[in-house]
Scaffold this motif. Structure first.
Motif, PDB file in Angstrom:
ATOM      1  N   SER A   1      34.125  30.080  35.454  1.00 12.16           N
ATOM      2  CA  SER A   1      34.852  30.198  36.713  1.00 12.16           C
ATOM      3  C   SER A   1      36.318  30.404  36.348  1.00 12.16           C
TER       4      SER A   1
ATOM      5  N   ALA B   1      37.731  32.403  41.499  1.00 15.94           N
ATOM      6  CA  ALA B   1      36.554  33.264  41.595  1.00 15.94           C
ATOM      7  C   ALA B   1      35.505  32.699  40.645  1.00 15.94           C
ATOM      8  N   THR B   2      34.281  32.635  41.085  1.00 17.82           N
ATOM      9  CA  THR B   2      33.258  31.953  40.300  1.00 17.82           C
ATOM     10  C   THR B   2      32.239  32.884  39.657  1.00 17.82           C
ATOM     11  N   LYS B   3      32.237  34.180  40.020  1.00 17.59           N
ATOM     12  CA  LYS B   3      31.324  35.090  39.347  1.00 17.59           C
ATOM     13  C   LYS B   3      31.921  36.486  39.314  1.00 17.59           C
TER      14      LYS B   3
ATOM     15  N   ASP C   1      33.062  40.190  39.651  1.00 14.37           N
ATOM     16  CA  ASP C   1      33.386  41.053  40.802  1.00 14.37           C
ATOM     17  C   ASP C   1      33.844  40.279  42.032  1.00 14.37           C
ATOM     18  N   ASP C   2      33.831  38.958  41.977  1.00 16.15           N
ATOM     19  CA  ASP C   2      34.392  38.173  43.088  1.00 16.15           C
ATOM     20  C   ASP C   2      35.895  38.399  43.138  1.00 16.15           C
ATOM     21  N   LYS C   3      36.447  38.414  44.346  1.00 16.52           N
ATOM     22  CA  LYS C   3      37.894  38.490  44.509  1.00 16.52           C
ATOM     23  C   LYS C   3      38.365  37.206  45.170  1.00 16.52           C
TER      24      LYS C   3
ATOM     25  N   THR D   1      40.842  39.695  40.903  1.00 19.78           N
ATOM     26  CA  THR D   1      39.429  40.068  40.839  1.00 19.78           C
ATOM     27  C   THR D   1      38.866  39.726  39.473  1.00 19.78           C
ATOM     28  N   TYR D   2      37.723  39.082  39.461  1.00 18.61           N
ATOM     29  CA  TYR D   2      37.019  38.659  38.247  1.00 18.61           C
ATOM     30  C   TYR D   2      36.377  39.894  37.633  1.00 18.61           C
TER      31      TYR D   2
END
Lengths: 115, 112
Positions: free
Chosen positions: B32, B50-52, B54-56, B65-66
C-alpha cells in the motif's frame, strides 16, 4: 478530543539525565509507534507495540526503553541522555488490517533538546 | 528489502504553479502506498493513499496514481497555494511487519 497526544511538547534537559515522554491514543487502535525525526526531517522508526507486545525494535541504544501499560498508552524512557538524542520524537498509532498496518495517526511531537 | 526514494528538496514554486514530487519504491508483494504531509510545527498527517495497482488517491487537490509497472507514486497538484508549504513524505507498507517505510521527505515552499 485529540486522537494521539504526547507530553511534554518541549523538553530541555542536561546531558546524563533520565527523562520520559508519554503518549496516549483514543482511537481504539491496537498498534503504537515511536519515531525519531532529526534536524533534516528524516523520520526513523524506533519501536512498535501491538496489543502491548513489542513487535518492532530497530537498532536503538538500550538507553531507550519503551513501556506499554495498555493498548492506549506507549511511553518512552531515555536514560543517560546524550547530545545526539536531541530531536523531535513522534508517537503514532494504527490498526492492523489483515496483518498490514493501515493509516498511521501521529501525535504533535515532543521536541527534546539535550544541553 | 523495501524502500522508498523521493526527490530531494527543497522545492520552491510560485502560487498557482503545477507541482510534481516524484516517488519510486522497491517492495516485495503488493504494498500500500501513502503520501503524508507535515505542516510546520506539527506531526505528520495522511494526505492520500492507494492500496492496489492503478488506484488513484486524491485529497485537497492533490493526487497520486499507483503505477506498478514503473513502481512509482508521484504526487501532483494542478495549482499550489501558499498554504501547501510543508514537508511531504512518500511511504509504503508491505507484508505483515506492521512497519511503514518513509521516504526522506521533500520540503515544499510556495511563494505568493
Amino acid at each position: 478530543d485529540t486522537a494521539v497526544s504526547q507530553t511534554p511538547k518541549y523538553l530541555v534537559t542536561q546531558m546524563g539525565n533520565d527523562k520520559s515522554i508519554k503518549c496516549e491514543q483514543n482511537l481504539g487502535h491496537d498498534t503504537m509507534y515511536w519515531y525519531k525525526q532529526d534536524s533534516k526531517k528524516f523520520l526513523k522508526i524506533m519501536f512498535s507495540y501491538n496489543n502491548k507486545e513489542l513487535i518492532i525494535n530497530e537498532t536503538v541504544p538500550n538507553r531507550f526503553s519503551p513501556k506499554s501499560p495498555d493498548k492506549a498508552h506507549l511511553n518512552l524512557h531515555i536514560n543517560s541522555l546524550e547530545l545526539g538524542d536531541s530531536a523531535v520524537y513522534f508517537c503514532a498509532s494504527s490498526q492492523l488490517v489483515s496483518g498490514n498496518t493501515d493509516t498511521q495517526y501521529f501525535g504533535p511531537g515532543t521536541r527534546l533538546t539535550v544541553l | 528489502g523495501n524502500s522508498v526514494t523521493q526527490m530531494e528538496g527543497p522545492v520552491t514554486l510560485s502560487e498557482e504553479a503545477f507541482l510534481t514530487i516524484n516517488c519510486t519504491y522497491t517492495a516485495t508483494g503488493y504494498p500500500s502506498l501513502f503520501w503524508y504531509v507535515q505542516y510546520p510545527g506539527e506531526g505528520l498527517q495522511l494526505l492520500l493513499k492507494a492500496t492496489k495497482a492503478d488506484d488513484k488517491g486524491s485529497n485537497k487537490g492533490f493526487e497520486a496514481t499507483y503505477r506498478k509497472e514503473t513502481t512509482s507514486f508521484h504526487l501532483e497538484k494542478g495549482s499550489v497555494q501558499v498554504s501547501d508549504s510543508a514537508v511531504y513524505f512518500c511511504a509504503l507498507t508491505s507484508g505483515s511487519a506492521s512497519k511503514i517505510i518513509f521516504g526522506s521527505g521533500t520540503r515544499l515552499s510556495i511563494r505568493p
